[in-house]
Design a protein around this motif. Structure first.
Motif, mmCIF file in Angstrom:
data_model
loop_
_atom_site.group_PDB
_atom_site.id
_atom_site.type_symbol
_atom_site.label_atom_id
_atom_site.label_comp_id
_atom_site.label_asym_id
_atom_site.label_seq_id
_atom_site.Cartn_x
_atom_site.Cartn_y
_atom_site.Cartn_z
ATOM 1 N N THR A 40 0.861 -0.946 0.175
ATOM 2 C CA THR A 40 -0.118 0.075 -0.153
ATOM 3 C C THR A 40 0.902 1.255 -0.087
ATOM 4 O O THR A 40 0.760 2.275 -0.951
ATOM 5 N N ASN A 41 1.983 0.993 0.794
ATOM 6 C CA ASN A 41 2.744 2.502 0.936
ATOM 7 C C ASN A 41 3.491 2.546 -0.271
ATOM 8 O O ASN A 41 3.724 3.767 -0.985
ATOM 9 N N ILE A 43 2.569 1.775 -3.371
ATOM 10 C CA ILE A 43 1.684 2.218 -4.392
ATOM 11 C C ILE A 43 1.425 3.632 -4.289
ATOM 12 O O ILE A 43 1.254 4.466 -5.229
ATOM 13 N N HIS A 44 1.333 3.938 -2.899
ATOM 14 C CA HIS A 44 0.977 5.490 -2.665
ATOM 15 C C HIS A 44 2.137 6.421 -2.948
ATOM 16 O O HIS A 44 2.095 7.329 -3.704
ATOM 17 N N TYR A 45 3.201 5.818 -2.757
ATOM 18 C CA TYR A 45 4.502 6.676 -3.199
ATOM 19 C C TYR A 45 4.758 6.780 -4.710
ATOM 20 O O TYR A 45 5.135 7.684 -5.352
ATOM 21 N N LYS A 46 4.462 5.680 -5.434
ATOM 22 C CA LYS A 46 4.539 5.466 -6.764
ATOM 23 C C LYS A 46 3.673 6.512 -7.544
ATOM 24 O O LYS A 46 3.747 7.229 -8.517
ATOM 25 N N ASN A 47 2.625 6.520 -6.971
ATOM 26 C CA ASN A 47 1.575 7.396 -7.304
ATOM 27 C C ASN A 47 1.879 8.764 -7.145
ATOM 28 O O ASN A 47 1.273 9.817 -7.918
ATOM 29 N N ASN A 48 2.828 9.362 -6.246
ATOM 30 C CA ASN A 48 3.205 10.519 -5.888
ATOM 31 C C ASN A 48 4.619 10.759 -6.172
ATOM 32 O O ASN A 48 5.614 11.392 -5.728
ATOM 33 N N ILE A 49 5.118 10.133 -7.291
ATOM 34 C CA ILE A 49 6.299 9.937 -7.793
ATOM 35 C C ILE A 49 6.880 11.314 -8.155
ATOM 36 O O ILE A 49 8.116 11.955 -8.046
ATOM 37 N N ASP A 50 6.068 12.417 -8.684
ATOM 38 C CA ASP A 50 6.481 13.614 -9.015
ATOM 39 C C ASP A 50 6.854 14.198 -7.802
ATOM 40 O O ASP A 50 7.980 15.060 -7.804
ATOM 41 N N ASP A 51 6.168 14.200 -6.269
ATOM 42 C CA ASP A 51 6.704 14.642 -5.460
ATOM 43 C C ASP A 51 7.982 14.093 -5.035
ATOM 44 O O ASP A 51 8.869 14.935 -4.284
#
Length: 181
Positions: A40-41, A43-51
């Motif tokens: 879950t973590n 996926i969350h960070y992959k979805n926020n890769i730009d950040d």
């Protein structure tokens, strides 16, 4: 720019992926819970890769500002020093005998193996052969390692291990920012 398949580092990194790709685990109930949280973590960070890339770019730009008035020899020496510091931190994580849950231990090992490969490549100054191609590879590994660190930092990981991993990854990012100059 060289073809990626011609570069030993690229092939070594691929072999790490293949090594762990088909690995099967006899997970205990707690490991399954931790693995689900880890996934879950991630996926969350992959979805926020730009950040994540923005954070890495901020670290990089600060490092480049400090080195702006340095000559090539000083920059190379700083790269080697930062790289050596990162290696020390990776060794601390490797030599830490406290075992984590199997999913966390596995992802830390994968991350460390990849980081040590780029660390060795930087120590050998391979990037001087083809700066753009090597930087591309280094950057991919560093960003993925940063993402992995963020995903595991909130899980129950030994504090010394997570701090050493953090310091090593940040030093490696600073090292890469100097290589990009």
């Amino acid at each position: 720019m060289k073809n990626l398949e011609e570069i030993k580092l690229y092939n070594d990194l691929n072999s790490i992926s293949l090594k762990y790709k088909n690995m099967s685990f006899g997970l205990e109930e707690n490991d399954i819970f931790i693995n689900n949280k880890l996934q879950t973590n991630l996926i969350h960070y992959k979805n926020n890769i730009d950040d994540i890339k923005s954070r890495a770019n901020l670290i990089s730009s600060e490092c480049r500002k400090l080195a702006n008035n340095s000559n090539t020899s000083e920059i190379i020496n700083t790269i080697i020093e930062l790289n050596s510091f990162a290696k020390e931190k990776f060794d601390l994580v490797l030599n830490n005998k406290i075992k984590e849950s199997l999913p966390i231990e596995t992802i830390i090992n994968i991350t460390l193996e990849e980081l040590i490969l780029i660390n060795t490549s930087i120590s050998n100054k391979d990037f001087l052969q083809d700066k753009f191609t090597y930087f591309y590879i280094y950057e991919k590994v560093a960003i993925n390692s940063f993402l992995t660190f963020l995903a595991i930092r909130d899980l129950e990981v030994n504090k010394e291990k997570i701090e050493a991993l953090s310091q090593g990854i940040l030093s490696q990012i600073q090292c890469l920012s100097l290589i990009s100059m």
